[in-house]
Write an enzyme that holds these catalytic residues in place. Structure first.
Site, PDB file in Angstrom:
ATOM      1  N   GLN A   1       0.260   1.712   0.262  1.00 34.91           N
ATOM      2  CA  GLN A   1      -0.664   0.170  -0.011  1.00 34.91           C
ATOM      3  C   GLN A   1      -0.260  -0.360   0.781  1.00 34.91           C
ATOM      4  O   GLN A   1       0.718  -1.011   0.726  1.00 34.91           O
ATOM      5  CB  GLN A   1      -0.095   0.471  -1.208  1.00 34.91           C
ATOM      6  CG  GLN A   1      -1.142  -0.811  -2.087  1.00 34.91           C
ATOM      7  CD  GLN A   1      -0.826  -1.031  -3.569  1.00 34.91           C
ATOM      8  OE1 GLN A   1       0.919  -0.837  -4.187  1.00 34.91           O
ATOM      9  NE2 GLN A   1      -1.824  -1.548  -4.607  1.00 34.91           N
TER      10      GLN A   1
ATOM     11  N   VAL B   1      -1.413  -3.385   1.300  1.00 37.22           N
ATOM     12  CA  VAL B   1      -1.386  -5.003   0.570  1.00 37.22           C
ATOM     13  C   VAL B   1      -0.517  -4.882  -0.977  1.00 37.22           C
ATOM     14  O   VAL B   1      -1.294  -4.406  -1.183  1.00 37.22           O
ATOM     15  CB  VAL B   1      -3.018  -5.565   0.620  1.00 37.22           C
ATOM     16  CG1 VAL B   1      -2.604  -6.505  -0.089  1.00 37.22           C
ATOM     17  CG2 VAL B   1      -2.908  -5.393   2.586  1.00 37.22           C
TER      18      VAL B   1
ATOM     19  N   HIS C   1      -6.102  -2.424  -5.024  1.00 38.33           N
ATOM     20  CA  HIS C   1      -7.631  -2.555  -4.447  1.00 38.33           C
ATOM     21  C   HIS C   1      -8.287  -0.901  -4.289  1.00 38.33           C
ATOM     22  O   HIS C   1      -7.292  -0.072  -4.181  1.00 38.33           O
ATOM     23  CB  HIS C   1      -7.257  -2.733  -2.914  1.00 38.33           C
ATOM     24  CG  HIS C   1      -6.156  -1.959  -1.776  1.00 38.33           C
ATOM     25  ND1 HIS C   1      -4.867  -2.637  -2.668  1.00 38.33           N
ATOM     26  CD2 HIS C   1      -6.624  -1.342  -0.711  1.00 38.33           C
ATOM     27  CE1 HIS C   1      -4.218  -1.823  -0.704  1.00 38.33           C
ATOM     28  NE2 HIS C   1      -5.470  -1.308  -0.556  1.00 38.33           N
TER      29      HIS C   1
ATOM     30  N   HIS D   1     -10.605   1.757  -2.329  1.00 39.68           N
ATOM     31  CA  HIS D   1     -11.411   2.200  -1.435  1.00 39.68           C
ATOM     32  C   HIS D   1     -12.520   2.118  -1.602  1.00 39.68           C
ATOM     33  O   HIS D   1     -12.440   3.800  -2.554  1.00 39.68           O
ATOM     34  CB  HIS D   1     -10.911   2.450  -0.221  1.00 39.68           C
ATOM     35  CG  HIS D   1      -9.326   2.848   0.382  1.00 39.68           C
ATOM     36  ND1 HIS D   1      -9.441   2.246   1.093  1.00 39.68           N
ATOM     37  CD2 HIS D   1      -7.921   2.081  -0.383  1.00 39.68           C
ATOM     38  CE1 HIS D   1      -8.075   1.276   1.777  1.00 39.68           C
ATOM     39  NE2 HIS D   1      -7.187   1.869   0.370  1.00 39.68           N
TER      40      HIS D   1
END
Length: 143
Positions: free
Chosen positions: A94, A96, A100, A102
């Protein structure tokens, strides 16, 4: 969940950092990945800061994944892709530490094998803007 100082995705969601945003509402923000696997690769992030899926409050899971679903349809419609690859990492790989998802446009024989993700580059700001606009338009059209 409040934004976290220094979190790139919190800054994008708050409009404090430039990004090619394709969706922005009270639940999530979605924007083009700056290092796309394929052109039209979008990241969907919850507006509030959480690091992993397990950290997302149960009542926010459904609304968040409704946005992921909408972006998935829009990426296919906006890019003309035959399908998508939808994935997330939790801590490992990961880049960041903000949840999130994708959404990567896919076509048969596109060269993506397993979890080997080659990266492509956009041909400049105009092409980036074009991909973002096409995906936004597909979202607005409810594709």
């Amino acid at each position: 969940m409040d934004p976290v100082d220094g979190c790139v995705f919190c800054e994008i969601a708050a409009g404090e950092r430039p990004a090619r945003v394709v969706l922005d509402d009270e639940v999530a923000a979605a924007f083009l990945d700056t290092r796309p696997v394929f052109k039209g690769h979008v990241l969907v992030v919850p507006r509030g800061h959480v690091e992993t899926l397990a950290d997302l409050p149960p009542e926010e899971v459904g609304p968040f994944f409704a946005r992921v679903r909408a972006v998935t349809r829009a990426v296919e419609a906006g890019t003309g892709a035959a399908g998508t690859f939808v994935a997330m990492n939790n801590r490992i790989s990961q880049s960041v530490p903000h949840l999130h998802v994708h959404v990567v446009p896919r076509n048969r024989k596109d060269g993506l094998r397993g979890f080997f993700w080659p990266r492509v580059k956009y041909d400049g700001d105009a092409e980036i803007a074009d991909y973002a606009a096409r995906i936004r338009a597909a979202l607005d059209a409810g594709e």
